[in-house]
Design a protein around this motif. Structure first.
Motif, mmCIF file in Angstrom:
data_model
loop_
_atom_site.group_PDB
_atom_site.id
_atom_site.type_symbol
_atom_site.label_atom_id
_atom_site.label_comp_id
_atom_site.label_asym_id
_atom_site.label_seq_id
_atom_site.Cartn_x
_atom_site.Cartn_y
_atom_site.Cartn_z
ATOM 1 N N GLY A 119 -6.581 -13.445 -1.442
ATOM 2 C CA GLY A 119 -5.403 -12.675 -1.591
ATOM 3 C C GLY A 119 -5.745 -11.041 -1.937
ATOM 4 N N THR A 120 -4.731 -10.373 -2.342
ATOM 5 C CA THR A 120 -4.967 -8.869 -2.691
ATOM 6 C C THR A 120 -4.039 -8.615 -3.857
ATOM 7 N N ILE A 121 -4.401 -7.609 -4.569
ATOM 8 C CA ILE A 121 -3.907 -7.302 -5.854
ATOM 9 C C ILE A 121 -3.668 -5.865 -5.817
ATOM 10 N N LEU A 203 -9.247 -14.634 -16.555
ATOM 11 C CA LEU A 203 -8.004 -14.576 -17.062
ATOM 12 C C LEU A 203 -7.629 -15.864 -18.131
ATOM 13 N N ILE A 204 -7.654 -15.665 -19.393
ATOM 14 C CA ILE A 204 -7.620 -16.925 -20.383
ATOM 15 C C ILE A 204 -5.959 -17.101 -20.328
ATOM 16 N N VAL A 263 -12.961 -11.514 -26.343
ATOM 17 C CA VAL A 263 -12.539 -11.190 -25.084
ATOM 18 C C VAL A 263 -12.649 -9.662 -25.078
ATOM 19 N N ASP A 264 -12.200 -8.869 -24.010
ATOM 20 C CA ASP A 264 -12.265 -7.504 -23.855
ATOM 21 C C ASP A 264 -10.894 -6.882 -23.880
ATOM 22 N N LEU A 265 -9.856 -7.658 -23.455
ATOM 23 C CA LEU A 265 -8.505 -7.152 -23.861
ATOM 24 C C LEU A 265 -7.540 -8.251 -23.753
ATOM 25 N N ILE A 266 -6.136 -7.815 -24.405
ATOM 26 C CA ILE A 266 -4.899 -8.772 -24.284
ATOM 27 C C ILE A 266 -4.026 -8.326 -23.499
ATOM 28 N N SER A 267 -3.628 -8.885 -22.490
ATOM 29 C CA SER A 267 -2.837 -8.280 -21.670
ATOM 30 C C SER A 267 -1.349 -9.131 -21.482
ATOM 31 N N PRO A 268 -0.218 -8.542 -22.035
ATOM 32 C CA PRO A 268 1.116 -9.012 -21.442
ATOM 33 C C PRO A 268 1.292 -9.386 -20.210
ATOM 34 N N ARG A 269 2.131 -10.405 -19.638
ATOM 35 C CA ARG A 269 2.053 -10.672 -18.203
ATOM 36 C C ARG A 269 2.583 -9.263 -17.473
ATOM 37 N N HIS A 270 3.881 -8.486 -17.793
ATOM 38 C CA HIS A 270 3.881 -7.475 -16.963
ATOM 39 C C HIS A 270 3.135 -6.416 -16.990
ATOM 40 N N GLU A 271 1.951 -6.338 -17.627
ATOM 41 C CA GLU A 271 0.689 -5.525 -17.447
ATOM 42 C C GLU A 271 -0.438 -6.070 -16.728
ATOM 43 N N LEU A 272 -0.352 -7.417 -16.459
ATOM 44 C CA LEU A 272 -1.454 -8.055 -15.797
ATOM 45 C C LEU A 272 -2.127 -7.443 -14.464
ATOM 46 N N ARG A 273 -0.915 -7.225 -13.687
ATOM 47 C CA ARG A 273 -1.251 -6.593 -12.234
ATOM 48 C C ARG A 273 -1.984 -5.448 -12.163
ATOM 49 N N ALA A 274 -1.456 -4.414 -13.028
ATOM 50 C CA ALA A 274 -1.888 -3.105 -13.163
ATOM 51 C C ALA A 274 -3.219 -3.004 -13.685
ATOM 52 N N ASN A 275 -3.356 -3.993 -14.866
ATOM 53 C CA ASN A 275 -4.773 -3.855 -15.505
ATOM 54 C C ASN A 275 -5.997 -4.570 -14.518
#
Length: 601
Positions: A119-121, A203-204, A263-275
């Motif tokens: 896929g693509t992001i 992604l954990i 872990v490197d960072l904690i990312s809420p779901r709404h930020e995952l695609r951007a990160n």
């Protein structure tokens, strides 16, 4: 749907449930939040990415929900991996294993606990492996191991980053030692991607335990965790019942793991695609339409010490220490695009006095690391006054190895009084951490540019300054020891610090004359703290010029010249003349490194 606790491998994992609450009327299903117990309207809950609006609890997701969240619309292309129907042990507990497999397939609609797709992001190609806890607790059996391994082989063949989304209770006990072997099989596959220079991201999600946690989940280059996600080898209940140890409330959560360098960072779901898009974009080394402008080192960097005004060394020390001077994070915000900070030494801690990450400098993907002080008393305390611990140097080494793997230039920004000298630092082998950084940087196969932006204190600064090009800001200082420390030892009086500073020749003009630095970046009137944006612009120009010189060089030339640069210090030259700073690239110019090579023959 209630998910029952499933005991798999070394951990008993109890996923929090989302209970449907029947209500009259079409489309009016309500759910009970597994975090705070709030009633949630199902449609709104789904629109919010299955995240509770009250407590931010992240509910479990199916494979299809996860792919819809992460991938560009209509970009997913399944990769077929036939399910392995073997039952190598002919295992039966309260039920035959074959019956459990059949029921799991019927209830989930899945062939197994993991699936692989292309896929693509945000337009960036990626191979994705997603796990689903509903299928026998996401346990790692032969088929799951094969799905991951084939995905890694596909990523290797197509030179595409690999993203893994984990959710697992551990190895699948019903397959015995065959399941155990999947840990080795998947780890080996990741090792091949390391050798090929291909980015891997994990992604954990909650929960990730046992054999999955102890293999591919934690071997990725970058580890991102959802808020509250649990990750560990042995589950909480096993630890408490086995060794009777009292555990903190947040034990094994993403927040606990971030503080402990896992872990490197904690990312809420709404930020995952951007990160994820930022990481994939930098690793792909695409320009993304950002114009690459040629550097002008002749304007941005002074290489002739006679062009610098003489100044009092102690005044330079005081200027370098002013709290208003830009920090590494300030510079990152002003000169980089798509910067993602990476945290942790993957051993025990994250050192806030040293920051590191990936980003772009005028379109050029780079790894950036540097010491971080701060501008307020609270920030200075939190950042340990910019004095890195061993965890900080090990974090920097981890990110430099990642840069070498991906072929990214390394930029280091240095402003530290020195490495942290406390008891904990000595217990954790501070000297070893610094020495290992020096050895690593000596052989990095990518360009390295170091800039002393404020204080350059002793080995703690040098551990980030073994570079192809070493620059410093006009008001910065660089020394073997602080002026106060030198005065206390040699003059037996700390008040003699101004005299010691002059004797040590810590200012930019003297260090350029000695050949310790290759160039000096002028600062605006009043210093960097008077005009941070102007200083950042000059820093960007100097870095662009340095990279323009260094990027065309192959790995052998880079390493040979870097080692020759440092080999010449202390070697007598004709008439004891200092070695000049490097000139811009081109046939008409002879670099300092070339002259250094001749001097050592």
């Amino acid at each position: 749907m209630t998910i029952e606790a499933i005991t798999i491998g070394p951990a008993t994992v109890e996923p929090t449930t989302v209970e449907p609450i029947p209500r009259r009327g079409p489309g009016s299903t309500w759910l009970l939040c597994g975090g705070c117990g709030t009633m949630l309207y199902e449609r709104r809950f789904a629109r919010d990415g299955r995240v509770c609006p009250d407590c931010s609890w992240h509910a479990p997701m199916t494979i299809h929900q996860r792919l819809d969240l992460l991938l560009d619309a209509d970009s997913a292309r399944p990769v077929d991996v036939p399910a392995i129907d073997g039952d190598p042990l002919e295992f039966t507990d309260t039920r035959p294993y074959r019956d459990r497999l059949r029921d799991a397939r019927a209830s989930t609609g899945l062939d197994e606990a993991a699936a692989c797709v292309r896929g693509t992001i945000d337009g960036n190609p990626v191979v994705v492996v997603v796990m689903d806890f509903r299928f026998l607790g996401g346990s790692l059996g032969a088929t799951v191991g094969e799905v991951f391994t084939r995905a890694a082989e596909l990523a290797l063949r197509e030179r595409t980053p690999l993203l893994t989304v984990t959710a697992s209770g551990g190895a699948r006990m019903q397959e015995g030692a065959i399941a155990l072997m999947q840990m080795a099989k998947t780890s080996q596959a990741l090792g091949q991607l390391d050798e090929a220079g291909i980015l891997t991201v994990s992604l954990i999600t909650d929960p990730t335990f046992g054999g999955v946690a102890a293999s591919f989940a934690t071997l990725a280059d970058v580890i991102i965790a959802e808020p509250g996600a649990r990750l560990g080898f042995a589950g909480r209940r096993v630890i408490e019942q086995t060794i009777r140890q009292s555990l903190p409330e947040d034990f094994q959560t993403a927040e606990f793991l971030l503080a402990h360098g896992v872990v490197d960072l904690i990312s809420p779901r709404h930020e995952l695609r951007a990160n994820l898009a930022r990481l994939l974009s930098v690793s792909s080394r695409r320009a993304d339409g950002i114009p690459r402008q040629a550097g002008r080192p002749d304007r941005a960097v002074v290489t002739d010490p006679e062009q610098l005004a003489r100044r009092d060394a102690w005044e330079s020390v005081r200027a370098a220490r002013r709290l208003g001077r830009p920090t590494t994070l300030d510079y990152a915000a002003m000169i980089l695009e798509d910067f993602t900070e990476l945290r942790g030494d993957r051993m025990s801690a994250d050192c806030p006095a040293l920051v590191a990450g990936l980003g772009r400098l005028d379109g050029i993907p780079v790894a950036v690391l540097g010491t971080q002080k701060g501008h307020t008393a609270d920030e200075l305390r939190y950042r340990n006054f910019g004095m890195p611990t061993p965890a900080g140097y090990r974090k920097s080494a981890r990110v430099m190895r990642l840069a070498a793997k991906l072929g990214l230039p390394v930029i280091t920004l240095i402003d530290t009084a020195g490495a942290y000298p406390g008891i904990e630092a000595e217990e954790q082998a501070q000297a070893v951490a610094i020495a290992e950084n020096l050895r690593l940087m000596a052989g990095l196969p990518v360009p390295v540019v170091a800039v002393v932006t404020g204080e350059g204190g002793s080995g703690g600064a040098l551990a980030l300054a073994f570079a192809d090009r070493v620059l410093m800001c006009a008001n910065a200082v660089y020394s073997v020891i602080s002026a106060e420390g030198c005065a206390a030892i040699l003059w037996k009086n700390p008040a003699a610090a101004p005299t010691a500073a002059a004797a040590l020749r810590v200012d930019a003009r003297e260090l350029l004359r000695l050949g310790v630095v290759d160039g000096v970046i002028p600062e605006p009137d009043g210093g960097a703290d008077a005009d941070p944006a102007g200083t950042a612009a000059r820093l960007r120009e100097a870095l662009r010029g340095a990279l323009a010189d260094l990027l065309p060089l192959d790995q052998m030339n880079l390493v040979t010249r870097r080692r020759a640069r440092f080999r010449q210090f202390g070697v007598a030259t004709p008439a004891s003349a200092p070695v000049p700073a490097p000139a811009p690239s081109g046939d008409a110019h002879e670099s300092q490194t070339d002259r250094s090579v001749e001097a050592t023959r």
